[in-house]
Write a protein that holds these residues in place. Structure first.
Motif, PDB file in Angstrom:
ATOM      1  N   GLN A  39      -5.277  -9.290  -1.210  1.00  0.00           N
ATOM      2  CA  GLN A  39      -4.382 -10.546  -1.806  1.00  0.00           C
ATOM      3  C   GLN A  39      -3.561 -10.996  -0.799  1.00  0.00           C
ATOM      4  OE1 GLN A  39      -3.887  -7.254  -2.415  1.00  0.00           O
ATOM      5  NE2 GLN A  39      -1.829  -6.879  -3.144  1.00  0.00           N
ATOM      6  N   ASP A  40      -3.318 -10.396   0.341  1.00  0.00           N
ATOM      7  CA  ASP A  40      -2.369 -10.783   1.240  1.00  0.00           C
ATOM      8  C   ASP A  40      -2.548 -10.369   2.637  1.00  0.00           C
ATOM      9  OD1 ASP A  40       0.812 -11.951   1.163  1.00  0.00           O
ATOM     10  OD2 ASP A  40       0.872 -10.140   2.283  1.00  0.00           O
ATOM     11  N   PHE A  95      -0.573  -8.689   4.663  1.00  0.00           N
ATOM     12  CA  PHE A  95      -0.200  -7.439   4.965  1.00  0.00           C
ATOM     13  C   PHE A  95      -1.067  -6.296   3.902  1.00  0.00           C
ATOM     14  CE2 PHE A  95       4.122  -9.691   5.868  1.00  0.00           C
ATOM     15  CZ  PHE A  95       3.794  -9.962   7.050  1.00  0.00           C
ATOM     16  N   ALA A  96      -1.656  -6.661   3.017  1.00  0.00           N
ATOM     17  CA  ALA A  96      -2.474  -5.967   2.057  1.00  0.00           C
ATOM     18  C   ALA A  96      -3.636  -5.686   3.115  1.00  0.00           C
ATOM     19  CB  ALA A  96      -2.800  -6.544   0.771  1.00  0.00           C
ATOM     20  N   ARG A 100      -2.303  -3.250   5.984  1.00  0.00           N
ATOM     21  CA  ARG A 100      -2.248  -2.111   5.461  1.00  0.00           C
ATOM     22  C   ARG A 100      -3.690  -1.291   5.296  1.00  0.00           C
ATOM     23  NH1 ARG A 100       1.736   1.139   2.605  1.00  0.00           N
ATOM     24  NH2 ARG A 100       0.765   2.955   2.120  1.00  0.00           N
ATOM     25  N   TYR A 101      -4.635  -1.701   4.744  1.00  0.00           N
ATOM     26  CA  TYR A 101      -5.799  -1.269   4.639  1.00  0.00           C
ATOM     27  C   TYR A 101      -6.558  -1.463   5.679  1.00  0.00           C
ATOM     28  CZ  TYR A 101      -4.084  -0.146  -0.135  1.00  0.00           C
ATOM     29  OH  TYR A 101      -3.483   0.218  -1.199  1.00  0.00           O
TER      30      TYR A 101
END
Lengths: 124, 283
Positions: free
Chosen positions: A81-82, A84-85, A88-89
């Motif tokens: 959704q973003d 940084f999401a 992060r993953y």
């Protein structure tokens, strides 16, 4: 995918205002296709599609075409959704000098969302 | 549109934390079991305004939330102009204790979000006998950083609009725009580098993973409720914490992000009411 940025920002005075301090160029990679985006005073002045030979840029955001498609969907699933999401993953990577990104973070995030925004506006 | 006054009242209390005087702002509504609510990093107690306007909650609970020093309408300490704000685990616990004592909260339920969801783990471990239970929203027992520590040295942390943009993706796509932007406005409002100061607690001074297994959930029930879309405290972080705390209950909230009580109050209600009922019915 990101060819739309120049015209879309030109039609959005609020977005230009949010990014009015940005003077930078960055790379958005969609799979093997690099988009070189130049921003000056909140306007996207150029979106060039590579390949490039040693073109300079401040930061690069890279993801596969499939990931960008999920990111641009109407309701991205968790992890997509973003920016940084996705970093992060491990769905996307961010490299280079992040200072211009952080300094204009809302603006760049809204640029990344424009393919979704434009599609939703068209379907309405 | 007719005028409408909410049932929330806001006042100030003067108290001491670690021997130093502070002027603290708090809001409350309802009566019954004290439900002490802790806001997220860089924000303030307005995050709980929806809960304070929910009769189903306030009929049984005295919902009370304070702004930490430096946040919202609470002052920084006198002399702040010569200091760097840096929240420590010890100060955070002392602030909660000082406020609870000043307000004479008897066996409160403590519910915190994000860094508040972290500190309740320590509270349950150290003070479980004097608590009715803890609810960690977007909570875990140890840090799980998602950006490089060097970013904290960026001057952007002076700016509220940057702090809002940093956390904006933590709001779930399903959350209504009105509440998404209100949630982010709380970050726009933060004082320069206050969010960064809170990050000292959240990222480097709150690793409770080694002690969390000693929590006695028979005395102090532990509920950990995390949004599906949270990538700051991920569902996996929460589930791992719940595995370490015997008897802890983990609830993963579908279609929810990092700020459940403020980003999607209607959806949060469906998750929190059964938890509150369970705590209230235990007495």
């Amino acid at each position: 995918m990101f060819e739309c940025l120049k015209d879309a920002v030109a039609a959005r005075p609020d977005l230009q205002r949010i990014g009015r301090y940005m003077d930078s160029s960055f790379l958005l990679e969609v799979g093997d296709t690099p988009y070189h985006v130049t921003v000056k005073d909140g306007h996207v002045t150029a979106v060039d599609i590579g390949p490039f030979k040693m073109r300079s840029w401040d930061f690069a955001i890279r993801a596969s075409k499939e990931v960008w498609d999920v990111f641009s969907s109407d309701m991205p699933p968790s992890g997509y959704q973003d920016l940084f999401a996705m970093t992060r993953y491990g769905h996307a990577s961010l490299d280079g000098n992040t200072a211009p990104l952080l300094h204009n973070l809302r603006y760049v995030k809204e640029l990344l969302a424009l393919p979704r925004t434009l599609r939703q506006e068209t379907s309405q | 549109m007719s005028a409408r006054i909410e049932p929330i009242s806001g006042r100030y209390v003067h108290l001491e934390i670690e021997g130093r005087p502070y002027r603290i702002y708090f809001e409350e509504a309802g009566s019954g079991i004290p439900l002490l609510c802790l806001h997220t990093a860089g924000a303030h107690s307005s995050q709980y305004r929806h809960l304070m306007c929910d009769d189903t909650v306030t009929d049984r609970f005295r919902v009370i939330a304070f702004d930490l020093p430096w946040h919202g309408k609470s002052n920084p300490p006198v002399g702040w102009e010569g200091e760097e704000y840096k929240l420590t685990s010890q100060f955070y616990v002392a602030a909660i204790a000082a406020f609870s004592q000043a307000m004479e909260l008897e066996r409160p339920v403590v519910m915190g979000c994000s860094m508040g969801g972290r500190v309740v783990v320590r509270l349950a471990q150290e003070q479980g006998a004097s608590l009715r239970g803890v609810i960690g929203l977007e909570g875990s027992d140890s840090p799980s950083p998602w950006y490089d520590n060097s970013w904290l040295e960026s001057p952007e942390f002076l700016r509220g609009d940057f702090c809002a943009a940093l956390v904006s993706g933590l709001v779930a796509p399903q959350s209504p725009d009105e509440f998404r932007w209100e949630t982010l406005w709380h970050y726009y409002q933060g004082g320069p580098e206050v969010f960064k100061g809170d990050m000292h607690f959240y990222r480097t001074d709150s690793d409770y993973a080694r002690e969390s297994s000693t929590i006695d959930t028979g005395h102090c029930p532990v509920f950990l409720m995390t949004g599906e879309y949270d990538y700051s405290c991920t569902p996996e972080d929460t589930l791992r914490t719940a595995e370490r705390i015997p008897g802890a209950e983990a609830i993963i909230m579908a279609g929810m992000g990092h700020f459940p009580m403020s980003e999607n109050p209607a959806a949060f209600r469906d998750y929190i009411l059964p938890v509150l009922a369970k705590i209230a019915d235990k007495d």
